[in-house]
Design an enzyme around this catalytic site. Structure first.
Site, PDB file in Angstrom:
ATOM      1  N   GLU A   1      -8.339 -11.037   8.853  1.00 34.26           N
ATOM      2  CA  GLU A   1      -8.888  -9.749   8.433  1.00 34.26           C
ATOM      3  C   GLU A   1      -7.891  -8.978   7.570  1.00 34.26           C
ATOM      4  O   GLU A   1      -8.269  -8.391   6.533  1.00 34.26           O
ATOM      5  CB  GLU A   1      -9.259  -8.905   9.655  1.00 34.26           C
ATOM      6  CG  GLU A   1     -10.306  -9.545  10.545  1.00 34.26           C
ATOM      7  CD  GLU A   1      -9.698 -10.346  11.690  1.00 34.26           C
ATOM      8  OE1 GLU A   1     -10.256 -10.282  12.797  1.00 34.26           O
ATOM      9  OE2 GLU A   1      -8.681 -11.037  11.477  1.00 34.26           O
TER      10      GLU A   1
ATOM     11  N   ARG B   1       3.609 -37.403   9.940  1.00 32.38           N
ATOM     12  CA  ARG B   1       4.303 -37.792   8.712  1.00 32.38           C
ATOM     13  C   ARG B   1       3.469 -37.356   7.510  1.00 32.38           C
ATOM     14  O   ARG B   1       2.363 -37.856   7.297  1.00 32.38           O
ATOM     15  CB  ARG B   1       4.544 -39.301   8.707  1.00 32.38           C
ATOM     16  CG  ARG B   1       5.464 -39.748   9.846  1.00 32.38           C
ATOM     17  CD  ARG B   1       5.723 -41.241   9.818  1.00 32.38           C
ATOM     18  NE  ARG B   1       4.573 -42.011  10.279  1.00 32.38           N
ATOM     19  CZ  ARG B   1       4.307 -42.271  11.570  1.00 32.38           C
ATOM     20  NH1 ARG B   1       5.087 -41.777  12.520  1.00 32.38           N
ATOM     21  NH2 ARG B   1       3.263 -42.992  11.907  1.00 32.38           N
TER      22      ARG B   1
ATOM     23  N   ALA C   1      -5.461 -54.798  22.260  1.00 32.32           N
ATOM     24  CA  ALA C   1      -4.235 -55.566  22.004  1.00 32.32           C
ATOM     25  C   ALA C   1      -4.395 -56.962  22.581  1.00 32.32           C
ATOM     26  O   ALA C   1      -5.251 -57.196  23.450  1.00 32.32           O
ATOM     27  CB  ALA C   1      -3.025 -54.874  22.643  1.00 32.32           C
TER      28      ALA C   1
ATOM     29  N   TRP D   1      -1.510 -54.543  13.430  1.00 32.45           N
ATOM     30  CA  TRP D   1      -2.309 -53.322  13.548  1.00 32.45           C
ATOM     31  C   TRP D   1      -3.745 -53.712  13.852  1.00 32.45           C
ATOM     32  O   TRP D   1      -4.271 -54.635  13.220  1.00 32.45           O
ATOM     33  CB  TRP D   1      -2.268 -52.518  12.254  1.00 32.45           C
ATOM     34  CG  TRP D   1      -0.920 -51.985  11.897  1.00 32.45           C
ATOM     35  CD1 TRP D   1      -0.047 -52.504  10.998  1.00 32.45           C
ATOM     36  CD2 TRP D   1      -0.300 -50.798  12.407  1.00 32.45           C
ATOM     37  NE1 TRP D   1       1.071 -51.731  10.906  1.00 32.45           N
ATOM     38  CE2 TRP D   1       0.939 -50.669  11.772  1.00 32.45           C
ATOM     39  CE3 TRP D   1      -0.681 -49.842  13.342  1.00 32.45           C
ATOM     40  CZ2 TRP D   1       1.799 -49.605  12.045  1.00 32.45           C
ATOM     41  CZ3 TRP D   1       0.167 -48.800  13.604  1.00 32.45           C
ATOM     42  CH2 TRP D   1       1.387 -48.681  12.964  1.00 32.45           C
TER      43      TRP D   1
ATOM     44  N   CYS E   1      -6.510  -6.116  14.719  1.00 34.33           N
ATOM     45  CA  CYS E   1      -7.315  -6.247  13.505  1.00 34.33           C
ATOM     46  C   CYS E   1      -8.508  -5.289  13.499  1.00 34.33           C
ATOM     47  O   CYS E   1      -8.951  -4.858  12.433  1.00 34.33           O
ATOM     48  CB  CYS E   1      -7.802  -7.688  13.359  1.00 34.33           C
ATOM     49  SG  CYS E   1      -6.474  -8.855  12.973  1.00 34.33           S
TER      50      CYS E   1
ATOM     51  N   HIS F   1      -3.193 -11.782  10.084  1.00 32.65           N
ATOM     52  CA  HIS F   1      -4.441 -12.398  10.512  1.00 32.65           C
ATOM     53  C   HIS F   1      -5.433 -12.416   9.354  1.00 32.65           C
ATOM     54  O   HIS F   1      -5.214 -11.806   8.302  1.00 32.65           O
ATOM     55  CB  HIS F   1      -5.013 -11.649  11.706  1.00 32.65           C
ATOM     56  CG  HIS F   1      -4.230 -11.876  12.965  1.00 32.65           C
ATOM     57  ND1 HIS F   1      -4.672 -11.460  14.201  1.00 32.65           N
ATOM     58  CD2 HIS F   1      -3.032 -12.482  13.178  1.00 32.65           C
ATOM     59  CE1 HIS F   1      -3.783 -11.800  15.126  1.00 32.65           C
ATOM     60  NE2 HIS F   1      -2.778 -12.403  14.530  1.00 32.65           N
TER      61      HIS F   1
ATOM     62  N   ARG G   1      -3.007 -35.853  15.076  1.00 31.90           N
ATOM     63  CA  ARG G   1      -1.702 -35.408  15.562  1.00 31.90           C
ATOM     64  C   ARG G   1      -1.364 -34.030  15.005  1.00 31.90           C
ATOM     65  O   ARG G   1      -0.872 -33.161  15.724  1.00 31.90           O
ATOM     66  CB  ARG G   1      -0.619 -36.403  15.142  1.00 31.90           C
ATOM     67  CG  ARG G   1      -0.633 -37.718  15.881  1.00 31.90           C
ATOM     68  CD  ARG G   1       0.547 -38.580  15.440  1.00 31.90           C
ATOM     69  NE  ARG G   1       0.574 -39.881  16.119  1.00 31.90           N
ATOM     70  CZ  ARG G   1       1.514 -40.784  15.940  1.00 31.90           C
ATOM     71  NH1 ARG G   1       2.523 -40.547  15.103  1.00 31.90           N
ATOM     72  NH2 ARG G   1       1.467 -41.941  16.596  1.00 31.90           N
TER      73      ARG G   1
ATOM     74  N   GLU H   1      -2.385 -40.364  23.376  1.00 35.87           N
ATOM     75  CA  GLU H   1      -2.203 -41.639  22.675  1.00 35.87           C
ATOM     76  C   GLU H   1      -1.504 -42.575  23.643  1.00 35.87           C
ATOM     77  O   GLU H   1      -0.280 -42.554  23.759  1.00 35.87           O
ATOM     78  CB  GLU H   1      -1.356 -41.464  21.414  1.00 35.87           C
ATOM     79  CG  GLU H   1      -2.074 -40.852  20.244  1.00 35.87           C
ATOM     80  CD  GLU H   1      -1.328 -41.089  18.938  1.00 35.87           C
ATOM     81  OE1 GLU H   1      -1.073 -42.273  18.605  1.00 35.87           O
ATOM     82  OE2 GLU H   1      -0.993 -40.104  18.265  1.00 35.87           O
TER      83      GLU H   1
ATOM     84  N   LEU I   1       5.959 -40.840  17.417  1.00 32.60           N
ATOM     85  CA  LEU I   1       4.875 -39.886  17.705  1.00 32.60           C
ATOM     86  C   LEU I   1       5.002 -38.592  16.907  1.00 32.60           C
ATOM     87  O   LEU I   1       4.742 -37.498  17.408  1.00 32.60           O
ATOM     88  CB  LEU I   1       4.827 -39.571  19.208  1.00 32.60           C
ATOM     89  CG  LEU I   1       4.444 -40.731  20.126  1.00 32.60           C
ATOM     90  CD1 LEU I   1       4.464 -40.274  21.586  1.00 32.60           C
ATOM     91  CD2 LEU I   1       3.082 -41.298  19.776  1.00 32.60           C
TER      92      LEU I   1
END
Length: 368
Positions: free
Chosen positions: A55, A210, A165, A173, A87, A53, A187, A298, A207
């Site tokens: 700390e 990348r 759309a 796009w 911690c 962690h 994402r 999404e 989905l």
């Protein structure tokens, strides 16, 4: 003067915590700065779940200089043993004199116990400091600890006239490459991505996160933890030839049918609502049970509208492109509102340019 110094060092701790934005799930993002005699002697942040962690990492860097020092931690030091030790005990054993915290830990296993334990050991405890900024680091972890459900963020892309759309469904796009790279970051910070079967059948999206599109220095690390892909498929239309089934990582298919599709190569569960569709509230409870902190919706206008109508969206991230798609194109949300009194007011928290597009971040107004 003390308050100013506390703010300065807590700001640095928050910056450190942000380095774990894409890698700590399901744990919270935490940063720590250790200061002795006005000098920073140790810094650390939580990098990966199951590892040290914030700390502990800062104490390792500080070494013997931690004795008598002040530790600035964005989240109350934990008091329970998980994959690592408490911690608060590590800070006590190191001889830290003062602990300044950003916010209390909402985890019921901690919830003030870490602060109490340190005070009982003779450590001065101060806080909260920069509490709102500390909260912003972990909206999903906090929401899950408090309600059992994740923080729901909905991403949409639209034209200047509010269309997503063409009437045929053609949408590639609407926004430019900078906006699409920004979506990759959304994402990457999410534990799960929720979409509907209509989007999968039309776009066949994988989905995934990348790294080549993230535009981050630590892009490879950010892409190592892939979000769970959740497909809502009330009537079992999904087939094995779709990317969301064929490509790793794992996918979860949620239907309203009591019997799973024996031919589908994916995990399947039934969460049927009274309307014969997937119960969205039950879905979020299930994702909370699976330790999902932040989830990203999404989806098309129908599913996004359903989440919005049920009051299940915590944050909207809308990318607006400088173009017009016309009155026959599809709307942003399917919201059959008939009167002005039925409107859903929003609070805009951020508005900025992303390449040639604009990104609007908003949340539903609880008083609207």
């Amino acid at each position: 003067m003390t308050r100013q110094i506390d703010t300065q060092h807590m700001s640095r701790a928050i910056q450190l915590a942000e380095r774990g934005l894409y890698t700590t799930m399901p744990n919270p993002r935490v940063g720590c700065v250790i200061v002795r005699d006005g000098q920073v002697v140790g810094e650390g942040w939580h990098q990966w779940a199951g590892e040290g962690h914030a700390e502990v990492n800062a104490l390792v860097q500080a070494g013997e200089q931690a004795k008598g020092a002040t530790a600035y931690v964005t989240l109350e030091p934990c008091s329970h043993t998980g994959k690592t030790g408490p911690c608060c005990e590590a800070l006590i054993e190191a001889g830290v004199a003062t602990v300044v915290y950003g916010m209390e830990d909402p985890n019921p296993q901690v919830a003030g116990r870490g602060l109490d334990r340190m005070e009982a050991a003779g450590i001065e405890v101060r806080g909260p400091v920069l509490e709102a900024q500390a909260w912003d680091l972990n909206p999903g972890f906090i929401r899950r600890m408090e309600t059992g459900r994740p923080y729901v963020r909905c991403k949409m892309a639209m034209s200047l006239d509010g269309r997503t759309a063409m009437s045929s469904g053609e949408s590639k796009w609407v926004t430019g490459p900078s906006a699409r790279a920004d979506v990759q970051k959304l994402r990457a910070r999410s534990c799960a991505i929720i979409t509907g079967i209509s989007s999968i059948l039309h776009d066949d999206s994988s989905l995934t996160v990348r790294d080549s599109e993230l535009r981050l220095e630590n892009a490879e690390d950010a892409a190592k933890i892939q979000p769970l892909r959740v497909v809502l498929d009330s009537n079992q239309q999904l087939r094995n030839d779709r990317k969301v089934v064929q490509s790793p990582p794992a996918s979860l298919v949620v239907s309203a049918q009591s019997e799973p599709d024996s031919e589908l190569d994916a995990e399947q569960i039934c969460l049927a609502g009274s309307d014969g569709r997937v119960d969205l509230t039950a879905l979020l409870q299930e994702l909370g049970r699976r330790q999902c902190n932040e989830v990203l919706v999404e989806a098309g206008a129908n599913l996004a509208g359903a989440f919005l109508r049920r009051g299940l969206i915590d944050e909207l991230v809308i990318y607006m492109a400088p173009k017009l798609l016309g009155s026959d194109a599809r709307p942003l949300f399917e919201l059959p509102l008939q009167t002005m009194s039925a409107q859903l007011p929003l609070i805009i928290s951020d508005f900025r340019s992303v390449g040639n597009d604009w990104r609007i971040t908003a949340r539903p107004d609880p008083e609207g």
